[in-house]
Design a protein around this motif. Structure first.
Motif, mmCIF file in Angstrom:
data_model
loop_
_atom_site.group_PDB
_atom_site.id
_atom_site.type_symbol
_atom_site.label_atom_id
_atom_site.label_comp_id
_atom_site.label_asym_id
_atom_site.label_seq_id
_atom_site.Cartn_x
_atom_site.Cartn_y
_atom_site.Cartn_z
ATOM 1 N N CYS A 134 0.807 -1.153 -0.170
ATOM 2 C CA CYS A 134 0.090 -0.075 -0.162
ATOM 3 C C CYS A 134 0.604 1.330 0.127
ATOM 4 O O CYS A 134 1.831 1.272 0.667
ATOM 5 C CB CYS A 134 -0.965 0.130 1.119
ATOM 6 N N GLU A 135 0.546 2.128 -0.916
ATOM 7 C CA GLU A 135 1.082 3.430 -0.781
ATOM 8 C C GLU A 135 0.139 4.465 -0.075
ATOM 9 O O GLU A 135 -0.885 4.410 -0.349
ATOM 10 C CB GLU A 135 1.521 4.075 -2.227
ATOM 11 N N THR A 136 0.612 4.960 1.066
ATOM 12 C CA THR A 136 -0.251 5.854 1.885
ATOM 13 C C THR A 136 0.307 7.234 2.023
ATOM 14 O O THR A 136 1.372 7.655 1.545
ATOM 15 C CB THR A 136 -0.258 5.141 3.442
ATOM 16 N N THR A 137 -0.499 7.991 2.634
ATOM 17 C CA THR A 137 -0.273 9.618 2.706
ATOM 18 C C THR A 137 0.737 9.777 3.820
ATOM 19 O O THR A 137 1.253 10.605 4.254
ATOM 20 C CB THR A 137 -1.458 10.184 3.133
ATOM 21 N N GLY A 138 1.056 8.688 4.763
ATOM 22 C CA GLY A 138 2.152 8.651 5.779
ATOM 23 C C GLY A 138 2.265 7.318 6.513
ATOM 24 O O GLY A 138 1.561 6.419 6.068
ATOM 25 N N LEU A 139 2.853 7.358 7.561
ATOM 26 C CA LEU A 139 3.038 5.909 8.420
ATOM 27 C C LEU A 139 2.224 5.962 9.755
ATOM 28 O O LEU A 139 2.397 5.028 10.434
ATOM 29 C CB LEU A 139 4.353 6.209 8.717
ATOM 30 N N ASP A 140 1.056 6.794 10.002
ATOM 31 C CA ASP A 140 0.088 6.781 11.070
ATOM 32 C C ASP A 140 -1.010 6.147 10.607
ATOM 33 O O ASP A 140 -1.763 6.641 9.811
ATOM 34 C CB ASP A 140 0.061 8.005 11.586
ATOM 35 N N HIS A 141 -1.289 4.890 11.027
ATOM 36 C CA HIS A 141 -2.471 4.215 10.454
ATOM 37 C C HIS A 141 -3.764 4.666 11.171
ATOM 38 O O HIS A 141 -4.772 4.631 10.456
ATOM 39 C CB HIS A 141 -2.357 2.740 10.893
ATOM 40 N N ARG A 142 -3.687 5.328 12.141
ATOM 41 C CA ARG A 142 -4.778 6.165 12.708
ATOM 42 C C ARG A 142 -5.165 7.485 12.003
ATOM 43 O O ARG A 142 -6.420 7.771 12.033
ATOM 44 C CB ARG A 142 -4.492 6.535 14.161
#
Length: 205
Positions: free
Chosen positions: A41-49
């Motif tokens: 997954c590419e995400t907006t950052g590393l905080d899953h919350r």
């Protein structure tokens, strides 16, 4: 009577979730090759919350073969956009890729993975990102078994749990050529090649 009462209070899940759960009700056949799904997954950052998924890439592995035509690539509509991470994954808010809403992406992901064993590099983060999206759909968490290529390499080399290796480092060590790095589909493909090499070295069936 008690069973009837339980049925009444049990939660009515949407059809897509019921279909997903049905994959785990069947006993695996020894005649069928074991299916793995390597995903990223590419995400907006590393905080899953707080952060969200921007794209999902996945490719299937059967036994010791990567099945290129059994793959998935999804781009999600971006309600949350961070310019500081766009330079890493290259996904623009108004890019050329066809984008779908999060709910549709997660449903299509579940339809693709079925009951396969999920593989990833630092896979727990990607699984947690999917689980957070499932939580927003008011259903449960992923039921699939999972394996982490970092943990596999630790086991192969007899390393301590705190001795981690990046995907780039494993590519260099295992002589895996990198392409489309930091895209979900590219990283899934690279991780699949790393997984196959470690799977052979660890003699995993």
């Amino acid at each position: 009577m008690v069973f009837d009462w339980f049925k009444k209070v049990s939660k009515d899940y949407p059809k897509f979730w019921e279909n997903y759960l049905e994959n785990f009700e069947q006993e695996p056949s020894e005649l069928q090759p074991k299916r793995y799904v390597v995903f990223d997954c590419e995400t907006t950052g590393l905080d899953h919350r707080k952060d969200v998924i921007l794209s999902i890439g996945a490719v299937a592995v059967l036994d010791n073969a990567l099945i290129v035509n059994d793959s998935l690539e999804l781009f999600l509509k971006q309600d949350l956009y961070k310019t500081e991470t766009a330079s890493i994954h290259g996904i623009l808010k108004e890019g050329k890729e066809e984008k779908i809403v999060e709910a549709e992406a997660i449903i299509r992901f579940l339809e693709f993975i079925k009951n396969a064993t999920l593989i990833g590099h630092n896979v727990n983060f990607d699984i947690e990102m999917i689980n957070q999206a499932l939580k927003r759909l008011n259903v449960g968490k992923l039921k699939n078994d999972s394996m982490d290529t970092d943990a596999m390499y630790q086991k192969f080399k007899g390393l301590q749990e705190d001795q981690h290796s990046t995907l780039d480092e494993l590519c260099k060590i295992l002589k895996v050529e990198k392409s489309d790095r930091h895209t979900a589909s590219g990283d899934a493909y690279i991780t699949a090649l790393v997984f196959l090499k470690l799977k052979k070295r660890l003699d995993i069936k």
